[in-house]
Scaffold this motif. Sequence first.
Motif, PDB file in Angstrom:
ATOM      1  N   ASP A 206     107.902  77.648  21.128  1.00 61.24           N
ATOM      2  CA  ASP A 206     108.300  78.764  20.268  1.00 61.24           C
ATOM      3  C   ASP A 206     109.122  79.819  20.992  1.00 61.24           C
ATOM      4  OD1 ASP A 206     106.989  77.597  18.167  1.00 61.24           O
ATOM      5  OD2 ASP A 206     105.178  78.822  18.347  1.00 61.24           O
ATOM      6  N   TRP A 207     109.272  79.685  22.307  1.00 55.67           N
ATOM      7  CA  TRP A 207     110.048  80.661  23.083  1.00 55.67           C
ATOM      8  C   TRP A 207     111.063  79.923  23.946  1.00 55.67           C
ATOM      9  CZ3 TRP A 207     109.489  85.728  21.964  1.00 55.67           C
ATOM     10  CH2 TRP A 207     108.321  86.126  21.297  1.00 55.67           C
ATOM     11  N   GLN A 208     112.312  80.353  23.875  1.00 54.45           N
ATOM     12  CA  GLN A 208     113.388  79.699  24.611  1.00 54.45           C
ATOM     13  C   GLN A 208     114.196  80.740  25.392  1.00 54.45           C
ATOM     14  OE1 GLN A 208     114.035  76.289  24.660  1.00 54.45           O
ATOM     15  NE2 GLN A 208     112.135  76.034  23.477  1.00 54.45           N
ATOM     16  N   VAL A 209     114.567  80.378  26.627  1.00 55.49           N
ATOM     17  CA  VAL A 209     115.415  81.259  27.442  1.00 55.49           C
ATOM     18  C   VAL A 209     116.821  81.254  26.862  1.00 55.49           C
ATOM     19  CG1 VAL A 209     116.373  81.698  29.726  1.00 55.49           C
ATOM     20  CG2 VAL A 209     114.031  80.833  29.497  1.00 55.49           C
ATOM     21  N   VAL A 210     117.366  82.452  26.631  1.00 55.27           N
ATOM     22  CA  VAL A 210     118.713  82.575  26.082  1.00 55.27           C
ATOM     23  C   VAL A 210     119.479  83.631  26.872  1.00 55.27           C
ATOM     24  CG1 VAL A 210     118.116  81.852  23.745  1.00 55.27           C
ATOM     25  CG2 VAL A 210     117.882  84.247  24.373  1.00 55.27           C
ATOM     26  N   THR A 211     120.785  83.450  26.960  1.00 50.38           N
ATOM     27  CA  THR A 211     121.673  84.424  27.598  1.00 50.38           C
ATOM     28  C   THR A 211     122.857  84.638  26.656  1.00 50.38           C
ATOM     29  OG1 THR A 211     122.695  82.604  28.831  1.00 50.38           O
ATOM     30  CG2 THR A 211     121.000  83.867  29.957  1.00 50.38           C
ATOM     31  N   PRO A 212     122.708  85.525  25.668  1.00 46.83           N
ATOM     32  CA  PRO A 212     123.712  85.645  24.611  1.00 46.83           C
ATOM     33  C   PRO A 212     125.110  85.996  25.105  1.00 46.83           C
ATOM     34  CG  PRO A 212     121.696  86.829  24.054  1.00 46.83           C
ATOM     35  CD  PRO A 212     121.583  86.433  25.477  1.00 46.83           C
ATOM     36  N   ASN A 213     125.221  86.763  26.188  1.00 43.28           N
ATOM     37  CA  ASN A 213     126.538  87.214  26.633  1.00 43.28           C
ATOM     38  C   ASN A 213     126.981  86.525  27.921  1.00 43.28           C
ATOM     39  OD1 ASN A 213     126.879  89.209  24.509  1.00 43.28           O
ATOM     40  ND2 ASN A 213     125.240  90.327  25.531  1.00 43.28           N
ATOM     41  N   CYS A 214     126.171  86.638  28.935  1.00 43.26           N
ATOM     42  CA  CYS A 214     126.470  85.972  30.203  1.00 43.26           C
ATOM     43  C   CYS A 214     125.197  85.927  31.023  1.00 43.26           C
ATOM     44  CB  CYS A 214     127.588  86.686  30.960  1.00 43.26           C
ATOM     45  SG  CYS A 214     127.256  88.430  31.273  1.00 43.26           S
ATOM     46  N   SER A 215     125.181  85.156  32.079  1.00 42.10           N
ATOM     47  CA  SER A 215     123.971  84.988  32.879  1.00 42.10           C
ATOM     48  C   SER A 215     124.308  85.089  34.354  1.00 42.10           C
ATOM     49  CB  SER A 215     123.312  83.635  32.580  1.00 42.10           C
ATOM     50  OG  SER A 215     124.184  82.582  32.925  1.00 42.10           O
ATOM     51  N   GLY A 216     123.259  85.388  35.151  1.00 41.21           N
ATOM     52  CA  GLY A 216     123.449  85.507  36.592  1.00 41.21           C
ATOM     53  C   GLY A 216     122.148  85.256  37.305  1.00 41.21           C
ATOM     54  N   LEU A 234     104.665  86.946  29.776  1.00 39.58           N
ATOM     55  CA  LEU A 234     106.068  86.608  29.992  1.00 39.58           C
ATOM     56  C   LEU A 234     106.626  87.544  31.048  1.00 39.58           C
ATOM     57  CD1 LEU A 234     108.681  85.099  29.185  1.00 39.58           C
ATOM     58  CD2 LEU A 234     109.065  86.908  27.488  1.00 39.58           C
ATOM     59  N   ARG A 235     107.124  86.967  32.132  1.00 39.08           N
ATOM     60  CA  ARG A 235     107.675  87.773  33.237  1.00 39.08           C
ATOM     61  C   ARG A 235     109.193  87.709  33.215  1.00 39.08           C
ATOM     62  NH1 ARG A 235     105.942  88.100  39.541  1.00 39.08           N
ATOM     63  NH2 ARG A 235     107.933  88.824  40.398  1.00 39.08           N
ATOM     64  N   ILE A 236     109.819  88.874  33.353  1.00 37.61           N
ATOM     65  CA  ILE A 236     111.274  88.971  33.427  1.00 37.61           C
ATOM     66  C   ILE A 236     111.651  89.589  34.771  1.00 37.61           C
ATOM     67  CG2 ILE A 236     113.353  89.946  32.393  1.00 37.61           C
ATOM     68  CD1 ILE A 236     111.988  87.954  30.567  1.00 37.61           C
ATOM     69  N   ASN A 237     112.415  88.864  35.551  1.00 41.53           N
ATOM     70  CA  ASN A 237     113.013  89.423  36.767  1.00 41.53           C
ATOM     71  C   ASN A 237     114.436  89.826  36.405  1.00 41.53           C
ATOM     72  OD1 ASN A 237     110.765  88.926  38.454  1.00 41.53           O
ATOM     73  ND2 ASN A 237     111.400  86.804  38.720  1.00 41.53           N
ATOM     74  N   GLY A 238     114.606  91.111  36.094  1.00 40.41           N
ATOM     75  CA  GLY A 238     115.899  91.594  35.624  1.00 40.41           C
ATOM     76  C   GLY A 238     116.790  92.006  36.771  1.00 40.41           C
ATOM     77  N   GLY A 239     117.926  91.340  36.885  1.00 39.50           N
ATOM     78  CA  GLY A 239     118.863  91.642  37.961  1.00 39.50           C
ATOM     79  C   GLY A 239     119.838  92.736  37.578  1.00 39.50           C
ATOM     80  N   GLY A 240     120.362  93.423  38.573  1.00 40.36           N
ATOM     81  CA  GLY A 240     121.358  94.453  38.338  1.00 40.36           C
ATOM     82  C   GLY A 240     122.740  93.837  38.140  1.00 40.36           C
ATOM     83  N   GLY A 241     123.574  94.530  37.384  1.00 39.29           N
ATOM     84  CA  GLY A 241     124.922  94.032  37.145  1.00 39.29           C
ATOM     85  C   GLY A 241     125.051  93.419  35.769  1.00 39.29           C
ATOM     86  N   TYR A 242     126.204  93.601  35.155  1.00 40.71           N
ATOM     87  CA  TYR A 242     126.378  93.249  33.756  1.00 40.71           C
ATOM     88  C   TYR A 242     126.060  91.797  33.456  1.00 40.71           C
ATOM     89  CZ  TYR A 242     128.515  92.592  29.206  1.00 40.71           C
ATOM     90  OH  TYR A 242     128.725  92.273  27.904  1.00 40.71           O
ATOM     91  N   CYS A 243     126.446  90.865  34.289  1.00 42.57           N
ATOM     92  CA  CYS A 243     126.289  89.445  33.955  1.00 42.57           C
ATOM     93  C   CYS A 243     124.954  88.865  34.397  1.00 42.57           C
ATOM     94  CB  CYS A 243     127.442  88.626  34.531  1.00 42.57           C
ATOM     95  SG  CYS A 243     128.911  88.702  33.491  1.00 42.57           S
ATOM     96  N   ASN A 244     123.960  89.706  34.604  1.00 42.00           N
ATOM     97  CA  ASN A 244     122.632  89.205  34.940  1.00 42.00           C
ATOM     98  C   ASN A 244     121.691  89.237  33.742  1.00 42.00           C
ATOM     99  OD1 ASN A 244     122.826  88.432  37.685  1.00 42.00           O
ATOM    100  ND2 ASN A 244     122.971  90.591  38.262  1.00 42.00           N
ATOM    101  N   HIS A 245     122.253  89.189  32.531  1.00 44.99           N
ATOM    102  CA  HIS A 245     121.428  89.211  31.325  1.00 44.99           C
ATOM    103  C   HIS A 245     120.498  88.001  31.283  1.00 44.99           C
ATOM    104  CE1 HIS A 245     124.871  91.552  29.125  1.00 44.99           C
ATOM    105  NE2 HIS A 245     124.485  92.115  30.243  1.00 44.99           N
ATOM    106  N   VAL A 246     119.251  88.232  30.883  1.00 52.39           N
ATOM    107  CA  VAL A 246     118.334  87.122  30.639  1.00 52.39           C
ATOM    108  C   VAL A 246     117.337  87.564  29.561  1.00 52.39           C
ATOM    109  CG1 VAL A 246     116.742  87.803  32.508  1.00 52.39           C
ATOM    110  CG2 VAL A 246     116.751  85.441  31.657  1.00 52.39           C
ATOM    111  N   PHE A 247     117.133  86.698  28.570  1.00 59.22           N
ATOM    112  CA  PHE A 247     116.200  86.992  27.481  1.00 59.22           C
ATOM    113  C   PHE A 247     115.432  85.730  27.123  1.00 59.22           C
ATOM    114  CE2 PHE A 247     119.169  90.449  27.071  1.00 59.22           C
ATOM    115  CZ  PHE A 247     118.391  91.519  26.661  1.00 59.22           C
ATOM    116  N   VAL A 248     114.267  85.935  26.521  1.00 59.24           N
ATOM    117  CA  VAL A 248     113.494  84.837  25.955  1.00 59.24           C
ATOM    118  C   VAL A 248     113.348  85.149  24.465  1.00 59.24           C
ATOM    119  CG1 VAL A 248     111.288  83.633  25.942  1.00 59.24           C
ATOM    120  CG2 VAL A 248     112.277  84.411  28.105  1.00 59.24           C
ATOM    121  N   GLY A 249     113.875  84.265  23.617  1.00 60.97           N
ATOM    122  CA  GLY A 249     113.877  84.502  22.186  1.00 60.97           C
ATOM    123  C   GLY A 249     112.889  83.616  21.450  1.00 60.97           C
TER     124      GLY A 249
END
Length: 412
Positions: A206-216, A234-249
């Motif tokens: 029911d949960w999938q990793v998604v990167t709607p814009n870009c990933s890093g 759910l753990r998120i390691n959020g990186g700095g910088g625009y293209c490090n987007h990460v989401f779980v939808g």
Amino acid sequence: MRTHAPRSPLRDVVAAATALIGLAVLLLPAGPASAADPGCRADYTVNQWGGGFTAQVKVANLGPPLSSWELAWTFGGDQRVTSAWNATVTQSGAAVRAVNLAYNGQVPTGGSLEFGFQGTWGASNPVPSAFTLNGVPCTGAPVPSATPTLTPTVTPTVTPTVTPTVTPTVIPTVTPTVTPTVSPGCTGAVVCSGFEEQAPGTPGGDWQVVTPNCSGTGTASVDTSQARTGTKSLRINGGGGYCNHVFVGTTKNVSTAGPVVYARMWVRHTTALPSAHITMITMADSANGGKDLRIGGQNGALQWNRESDDATLPEQSPAGVALSVPLPTGRWVCLRYQIDTTRQAMSTWVDDREVAGLHLDGTPTHDVDSQWLSRTTPPRPSTLRLGWESYGGESDTLWFDDVALGSSPIAC
């Protein structure tokens, strides 16, 4: 030799009468609580700036259950109420009364009511010193019970079972027991997940990793090192910088929730919200070309952001930011919000306190929602994603647990 004076018959009668009166007093039942008995406790929290303020009022009902309520108080300065939420607040001179709305009039014994308002002040803004709830002073002491319990509870002697327990041969269950998702208080919601059904590592099902814009370098995983309930989150390691987007939808159909969409989740941050803009929750808005409604932070405080025109709630003026709140770090925080899909109306709570700067009711409020109301079409969330999106160099490690979204209010 010591002699004793003879007892007086009159003295014996008086003594007997006194004893009978004392016994009668002891046997009289306790009278009912009067209308003046204290039955509530009021907490008044003010957020003030030059010439204006917001106040959050929480009242604990220590008396009998209420089917409706009216809280009254008197201002000690020149304050004037300009708007309110979760109550109808009116003012006559210095006297103020707040009355419940249609949905929050019932308050059980031990429960609480909560509302807030915005106002102005000139010379002074002292905290009110006295409140009454339905005419009863809020002094913080509970109303005594009207009828005391006269008969003590008798605990019978338990006779142990003489017949010994026979232990049968245990046949192991072939089909393993499936542990449901642990997410208190959200049975029947469209999304109701504590991530307990997930295997540690990359989310699935029911949960999938998604990167709607870009990933890093940003990553998402099901984690066992932190959990609010159960053993996983759910753990998120959020990186700095625009293209490090990460989401779980979620793969659930969020579009079925409504007409008011209610959401609740617990979040735990390692780092305080930065001054630059970040996002941690997104919902695609099908009424706005699929552009995202975003919850995150800016200027160190919680905010809503609209992707289509970059409008924020509250506005990013000093007074607007002061109407929001930072998010605590190092502990689980309950975040709740509701979105009306029929009109421009939203509310947001942090640890069950509504955030004044994140309240939208269709009436423009300076420094709060004038910018947001530039779009008149109400949103229609169709997705729910949890993660991290940084527009600068800001990074954070954060966790989500007990996530819920549905058509009915969901408590913390």
